[in-house]
Design an enzyme around this catalytic site. Structure first.
Site, PDB file in Angstrom:
ATOM      1  N   GLU A  55       0.823  -1.207   0.000  1.00  0.00           N
ATOM      2  CA  GLU A  55       0.000   0.000   0.000  1.00  0.00           C
ATOM      3  C   GLU A  55       0.856   1.256   0.000  1.00  0.00           C
ATOM      4  O   GLU A  55       0.546   2.232  -0.703  1.00  0.00           O
ATOM      5  CB  GLU A  55      -0.921   0.021   1.233  1.00  0.00           C
ATOM      6  CG  GLU A  55      -1.856  -1.173   1.329  1.00  0.00           C
ATOM      7  CD  GLU A  55      -1.315  -2.277   2.220  1.00  0.00           C
ATOM      8  OE1 GLU A  55      -2.095  -2.804   3.029  1.00  0.00           O
ATOM      9  OE2 GLU A  55      -0.117  -2.590   2.102  1.00  0.00           O
ATOM     10  N   ARG A 187      10.927 -23.916  -6.990  1.00  0.00           N
ATOM     11  CA  ARG A 187      11.900 -23.635  -5.937  1.00  0.00           C
ATOM     12  C   ARG A 187      12.045 -22.134  -5.699  1.00  0.00           C
ATOM     13  O   ARG A 187      12.191 -21.678  -4.559  1.00  0.00           O
ATOM     14  CB  ARG A 187      13.257 -24.216  -6.315  1.00  0.00           C
ATOM     15  CG  ARG A 187      13.350 -25.736  -6.247  1.00  0.00           C
ATOM     16  CD  ARG A 187      14.728 -26.201  -6.669  1.00  0.00           C
ATOM     17  NE  ARG A 187      14.858 -27.660  -6.617  1.00  0.00           N
ATOM     18  CZ  ARG A 187      15.960 -28.321  -6.964  1.00  0.00           C
ATOM     19  NH1 ARG A 187      17.012 -27.643  -7.423  1.00  0.00           N
ATOM     20  NH2 ARG A 187      15.999 -29.636  -6.875  1.00  0.00           N
ATOM     21  N   THR A 199      18.052 -39.241   0.546  1.00  0.00           N
ATOM     22  CA  THR A 199      18.241 -38.468  -0.685  1.00  0.00           C
ATOM     23  C   THR A 199      19.512 -37.643  -0.608  1.00  0.00           C
ATOM     24  O   THR A 199      20.270 -37.550  -1.585  1.00  0.00           O
ATOM     25  CB  THR A 199      17.028 -37.550  -0.925  1.00  0.00           C
ATOM     26  OG1 THR A 199      15.864 -38.352  -1.109  1.00  0.00           O
ATOM     27  CG2 THR A 199      17.243 -36.675  -2.162  1.00  0.00           C
ATOM     28  N   GLU A 254      10.859 -32.299  -1.386  1.00  0.00           N
ATOM     29  CA  GLU A 254      11.219 -32.958  -2.640  1.00  0.00           C
ATOM     30  C   GLU A 254      11.519 -34.449  -2.478  1.00  0.00           C
ATOM     31  O   GLU A 254      12.131 -35.056  -3.344  1.00  0.00           O
ATOM     32  CB  GLU A 254      12.410 -32.232  -3.286  1.00  0.00           C
ATOM     33  CG  GLU A 254      12.038 -30.922  -3.934  1.00  0.00           C
ATOM     34  CD  GLU A 254      12.920 -30.571  -5.122  1.00  0.00           C
ATOM     35  OE1 GLU A 254      13.686 -31.435  -5.590  1.00  0.00           O
ATOM     36  OE2 GLU A 254      12.845 -29.418  -5.570  1.00  0.00           O
ATOM     37  N   GLY A 256      12.827 -38.225  -0.860  1.00  0.00           N
ATOM     38  CA  GLY A 256      12.155 -39.287  -1.607  1.00  0.00           C
ATOM     39  C   GLY A 256      10.905 -39.857  -0.983  1.00  0.00           C
ATOM     40  O   GLY A 256      10.193 -39.189  -0.234  1.00  0.00           O
TER      41      GLY A 256
END
Length: 324
Positions: A55, A187, A199, A254, A256
């Site tokens: 604003e 991302r 991972t 993300e 696994g």
């Protein structure tokens, strides 16, 4: 001004708010437009670090033209002053705004309809639209304020036969370049990104944004593990610990498969992004433990499906299928 016109201007303000995400953190990504006689005289979105507010930017751009104009803003103007700036409700009064159309009331207890009340007390006409487009644009902030946690998107890339990795855990490049570029775009819109310890050990992922011009938007890196996190990473012991991430409004998980299952089991997934490749593994690590006929957990509805090169992106939300 008609309700249809109000909806169009609010949609435009919501688009401006998208420019603020995620750099506005810890503040919400708000968009605002000042309209006088059907002409835009000022526009703004929350700047990096949360100030100035949308604003304030729009009113400064409008200048004297703001007097008698209508302000469209995605979130209720704040009612509290801080060391970083004045209350936006007071700025609207000082600028002489005649009408304010607000997309969503602010659940922050420091404002919580106090901004609306202050505007009305000063003779400003206020319309609270409870607009779905604005609500979507502020989803992370609203989740943080009402649920005490970030909005969680679970992303998985799977083969056509439903596997996220081969039996030995390797999974690089299941999908093609277009799908991978879309992941990097996602991302860039997140405050943090999380993977499981497996991972991290197997893939050693960078989890950064590799789109030209957006590299600085790489999110904070988290790992779900019982052990220590490497340098540059933050360890979480359980999915529930996302509630401690006070500066995170948007979280991308993300995988696994084990991490995905942990978040789904905890009821901490708000949106599912499934990137389906055409290739098949025949055997390996399944994306989901007990999928329904459509290959996703039961109780999720398909909201969007589109091609990304040779792959397909499917977007799911919790709830029954439309028309069921």
């Amino acid at each position: 001004m008609t309700a249809e016109a109000d909806a169009r201007w609010l949609a435009a303000a919501a688009c401006l708010g998208e420019r603020a995400r995620p750099l506005s953190r810890p503040n919400p990504a708000v968009g605002a437009i000042v309209v006088r006689d059907g002409i835009v005289v000022g526009r703004g979105w929350t700047r990096a670090g949360g100030r100035p507010h949308a604003e304030a930017v729009a009113l400064a751009q409008a200048g004297a033209a703001a007097r008698g104009a209508t302000l469209y803003v995605t979130l209720e103007p704040c009612a509290h002053r801080s060391e970083r700036g004045p209350a936006c409700a007071d700025l609207l009064v000082e600028a002489g705004i005649a009408r304010a159309v607000i997309g969503v009331p602010d659940p922050d207890p420091r404002t919580a309809r106090e901004g609306i009340a202050r505007l009305r007390a000063q003779g400003i006409e206020v319309c609270v639209a409870d607009d779905e487009r604005c609500r979507e644009g502020l989803a992370g902030y609203l989740a943080r304020r009402t649920l005490g946690r970030p909005l969680v998107t679970l992303k998985l890339a799977t083969t056509a036969d439903g596997f996220v990795a081969r039996a030995d855990g390797t999974s690089k490049w299941i999908t093609g370049e277009a799908a991978r570029a879309h992941v990097h775009r996602e991302r860039a819109r997140q405050d943090a990104i999380l993977v499981g310890g497996g991972t991290l050990r197997t893939d050693d992922p960078r989890l950064d944004v590799r789109l030209p011009g957006l590299e600085e938007r790489s999110p904070r890196r988290l790992v779900l593990t019982d052990g220590k996190a490497p340098k540059g990473w933050t360890a979480l012991r359980s999915p529930g610990e996302i509630c401690t991430l006070d500066d995170v409004q948007y979280l991308l998980v993300e995988g696994g498969a084990a991490t995905a299952e942990a978040f789904l089991a905890a009821g901490l997934v708000d949106r599912l992004l499934l990137y389906r490749a055409q290739s098949e593994f025949g055997a390996g690590i399944a994306a989901f433990r007990d999928p329904g006929p459509d290959g996703v957990p039961r109780g999720w509805r398909l909201a969007e499906s589109r091609k990304l090169g040779s792959d397909r992106l499917e977007v799911y939300y919790p709830g029954k299928p439309q028309g069921a």
